[in-house]
Design a protein around this motif. Sequence first.
Motif, mmCIF file in Angstrom:
data_model
loop_
_atom_site.group_PDB
_atom_site.id
_atom_site.type_symbol
_atom_site.label_atom_id
_atom_site.label_comp_id
_atom_site.label_asym_id
_atom_site.label_seq_id
_atom_site.Cartn_x
_atom_site.Cartn_y
_atom_site.Cartn_z
ATOM 1 N N ASP A 708 0.866 -1.178 0.000
ATOM 2 C CA ASP A 708 0.000 0.000 0.000
ATOM 3 C C ASP A 708 0.906 1.231 0.000
ATOM 4 O OD1 ASP A 708 -2.152 1.717 0.133
ATOM 5 O OD2 ASP A 708 -2.426 1.466 2.307
ATOM 6 N N PRO A 709 0.832 2.034 -1.050
ATOM 7 C CA PRO A 709 -0.064 1.964 -2.214
ATOM 8 C C PRO A 709 0.454 0.958 -3.245
ATOM 9 C CG PRO A 709 1.375 3.850 -2.434
ATOM 10 C CD PRO A 709 1.679 3.252 -1.081
ATOM 11 N N SER A 711 0.775 1.757 -6.354
ATOM 12 C CA SER A 711 1.592 2.552 -7.262
ATOM 13 C C SER A 711 2.114 3.747 -6.495
ATOM 14 C CB SER A 711 0.757 3.007 -8.466
ATOM 15 O OG SER A 711 1.516 3.817 -9.334
ATOM 16 N N ALA A 712 3.439 3.965 -6.546
ATOM 17 C CA ALA A 712 4.061 5.033 -5.789
ATOM 18 C C ALA A 712 4.775 5.994 -6.722
ATOM 19 C CB ALA A 712 5.047 4.462 -4.774
ATOM 20 N N VAL A 714 7.679 8.662 -7.495
ATOM 21 C CA VAL A 714 9.049 8.854 -7.016
ATOM 22 C C VAL A 714 9.720 9.962 -7.809
ATOM 23 C CG1 VAL A 714 9.281 6.465 -6.250
ATOM 24 C CG2 VAL A 714 9.920 7.081 -8.588
ATOM 25 N N THR A 720 11.190 6.800 -1.168
ATOM 26 C CA THR A 720 9.792 6.712 -0.795
ATOM 27 C C THR A 720 9.592 5.460 0.037
ATOM 28 O OG1 THR A 720 7.515 6.821 -1.633
ATOM 29 C CG2 THR A 720 9.034 5.389 -2.803
ATOM 30 N N GLU A 721 8.484 5.392 0.759
ATOM 31 C CA GLU A 721 8.186 4.212 1.561
ATOM 32 C C GLU A 721 6.808 3.674 1.203
ATOM 33 O OE1 GLU A 721 8.556 4.895 5.711
ATOM 34 O OE2 GLU A 721 10.759 5.091 5.646
ATOM 35 N N VAL A 722 6.695 2.349 1.285
ATOM 36 C CA VAL A 722 5.406 1.702 1.095
ATOM 37 C C VAL A 722 5.172 0.762 2.272
ATOM 38 C CG1 VAL A 722 5.460 1.843 -1.419
ATOM 39 C CG2 VAL A 722 6.398 -0.174 -0.291
ATOM 40 N N ARG A 764 7.350 -1.176 7.031
ATOM 41 C CA ARG A 764 7.570 -0.143 6.014
ATOM 42 C C ARG A 764 8.845 -0.467 5.251
ATOM 43 N NH1 ARG A 764 3.809 3.482 4.558
ATOM 44 N NH2 ARG A 764 5.257 5.271 4.573
ATOM 45 N N LEU A 800 6.179 1.852 -9.847
ATOM 46 C CA LEU A 800 6.761 3.160 -9.575
ATOM 47 C C LEU A 800 6.566 4.042 -10.792
ATOM 48 C CD1 LEU A 800 10.158 2.310 -7.795
ATOM 49 C CD2 LEU A 800 7.905 2.703 -6.763
#
Length: 806
Positions: A708-709, A711-712, A714, A720-722, A764, A800
């Motif tokens: 989650d999410p 799609s991130a 960047v 970034t973290e998911v 995370r 990404l």
Amino acid sequence: MNTRGTLPAGRRPLPAAAALLCALPAVALLASLPRYLAGDEPVASYIFPAGGQRGTELTVRVGGLYLHRGCPFEMLGPGVQAVDQLVPTETIWFEGPMLKLPASQQAEDYPKDYLGRVRIEAQAPLGLRYWRLWTSQGATPSRRFIVGDLPEVLEEEIDGHPIAVHVELPVTINGRTFPREDVDLWTFDARAGQVVWAEVCALRLGSPLEAHLEILGPDGKVVAEGLCAGGIDPVVAFVAPADGVYTARLRDIQAGGLQHYVYRLTLSCGPRVQSVYPLGGQQGSTVELELTGAGLPAERAHVLFQAGSSTEEPLPTPRDRWHQAMLGGMGVPVLLEVDELAELLECEPNEQPEQAVSAEGPVVFNGRIDQAGDVDLWRLAGRQGQVWQLDVRAARLGSPLDSVLAVLDETGRELAINDDLATGQTDSFLSFAVPADGTYMLRVAERFGGRGGQSFAYRLRVAAPPAPDFDLLLAADALNLPRGGQAKLKVECRRQGGFDGPVAIDVHGLPAGVTVLGTEVAAGAGHAELVFSADATAAIGAARITISGKAAVNGEERVRQAALPAERGEWAPQDVLLAVSLPTPFKVVGRYELRYAGQGTIERRRYTIERNGYEGPLEVRLADHQMRYLQGVTGPTVIVPPGASECVYPVYLPPWMELGRTSRACVMAVGEIVDRDGSRHIVSFTSTAQNEQIVVVLSPGSLAVSVDPLSAAVLPGASTEVTVRIRRARDDLGDVRIELVTPRHMRGISAEPLLLPSDAEQGRLKISVASEAGPLNMPLTVRARTLTDDPVVAETPLELVWAARN
């Protein structure tokens, strides 16, 4: 286009705890072996690139089955040479879209890649050449390779969504549609009003690719399109409507694609001949040619046919009469037929008897169906008792005409008619016995009334039946002969002119210990079946043999060399690679078992080794040929020690396999044998029988992972973290390691692995993106893996995308 690399998503190696990877440490002596089994004959699947520019030396990637540690290969034909043996290299593999039931039930080959070198002489004739290879267990029939004269580009394959590659015209592009559903994009510059040609060569190479080629303009709209039709690769031409960058988009019309879907795409803007009229001429004469195409001069071209010193000199049979003319000042090759007969051109209109050109045979009439509905009439004088062979030569000369030939009397009554001279051959042929002195009309038309045009040319050859003669055709140019066994080779005898006598077959170059029987084509027969035998003393290896036929024709001895059938004007192999092969003594034996196994797990299967006197070590691994699409199943190389009679083989079942599907994986065993002469030979055995298959029905995995999410966004040089969540269906799975798996071609993206203790269900994952990262053309994979002795694996995609800068 797809990435260079091995085992990306979907074809991953087994966890280290399950794999035993090592080289074969010892060999077994052949003299101790009491009996033999059929071995794995080699298969040549593809060569990539499938052609090259003359005057160059290039590295080729050859894919094949059961080539093991490498093997010899050779190039056949004038001006080409194989420099080295084939050596193993990293196999390029992309899993691609998953096939589901029922398509996933089909058999599939998994060729391994080998590297070789090919040298092409600067003066090598353009066109087809051939290549073939051999191992200790057989030889492969030759496959095709093309010599070209333009600069060449080799696709750098990457996985994921296609990324366009810019090329400069003129160029020949070597690519593959791989994996399934792959689309290749090539961009180039064009000026307004410029004529550009795009030609695909795939089916002609023996590739399964049925190409769909589109040309997109600078605005993204299609300006030209071509489809594979009737077994012919597409050729398209267009006039650029504006200055700008154009895109050639190529894919398979069935959305297919695998390693052997190779192609050559030629993009050019120079002069090009699309059609020529007439399609040939009389030897020793100068012929004026009418050309259609692009970039051609307004005046007609003139070609001198120098096939013979005079018009009286006899020529070989028409199928062998070819003249390749380089049109002056343009460097454009045109292939034309040469004949010793007088030639006449049509005079339009010629649809009515009074308009027809008149002649006496023998003669060649040159015409064309230049518009839909056109019909050509020719007037021929005949005498009672004459027999004319009326041969329309169109498709065999590259014309699109599907001819229909008829003979009419002076009243217009139809006396004879023919559509196709043979199954799959659209040219027409009649043998016509003249019933009475008089004038007869020959009518040539297109079978389909809506077709016609400047390219619908033909040659109507009118001649008496040919003199008695024959020629020989090989059914194949490779033959695998097991030591101590037999093999058969068919040689076709094509007779003409009423010749029906016997033909004695001679085989030249047989190795010691090999004999042949059946060396005669019986009187009136259409073929001979040669039976080769190899005794126990025959050396393992390949020999080039030639086959000829000798017969008495009208009191004169005629000798004819056998060859493979040749395309018009092209070279064809004239020898046979006879491989005395070493059968395999050992085999892997199992009992039928059907098990249920979870996605993302390892399944093991126990086998018995029947050695039959072979006591050396063996390698057991997944077979190159599978009876069913693997759907991502992988396995290691397991070493069976000398003398051992059992082994356990593990396979990894990826977490994305189709639930409820029955997986059937096959294994092969490989060993090295020392022959009595000291030579060493790699042999293998594959069983595709049900008892030896690893049969597993897929059930849900006991570990699941999600992000989650999904799609991130960047930025280069940032992170970034998911959130990663897991679900354990069993209490004994324990700690789980989370890692980010990036495709081989994707640079500058990484993440430190994350460990989730047995009591944790989420964490995370921090993803770092370098300033030069990319390309982001496909999802990454977040993989969850237990730390148990038998790891359980789960996976989920993570996309990404580049974030917009403020």
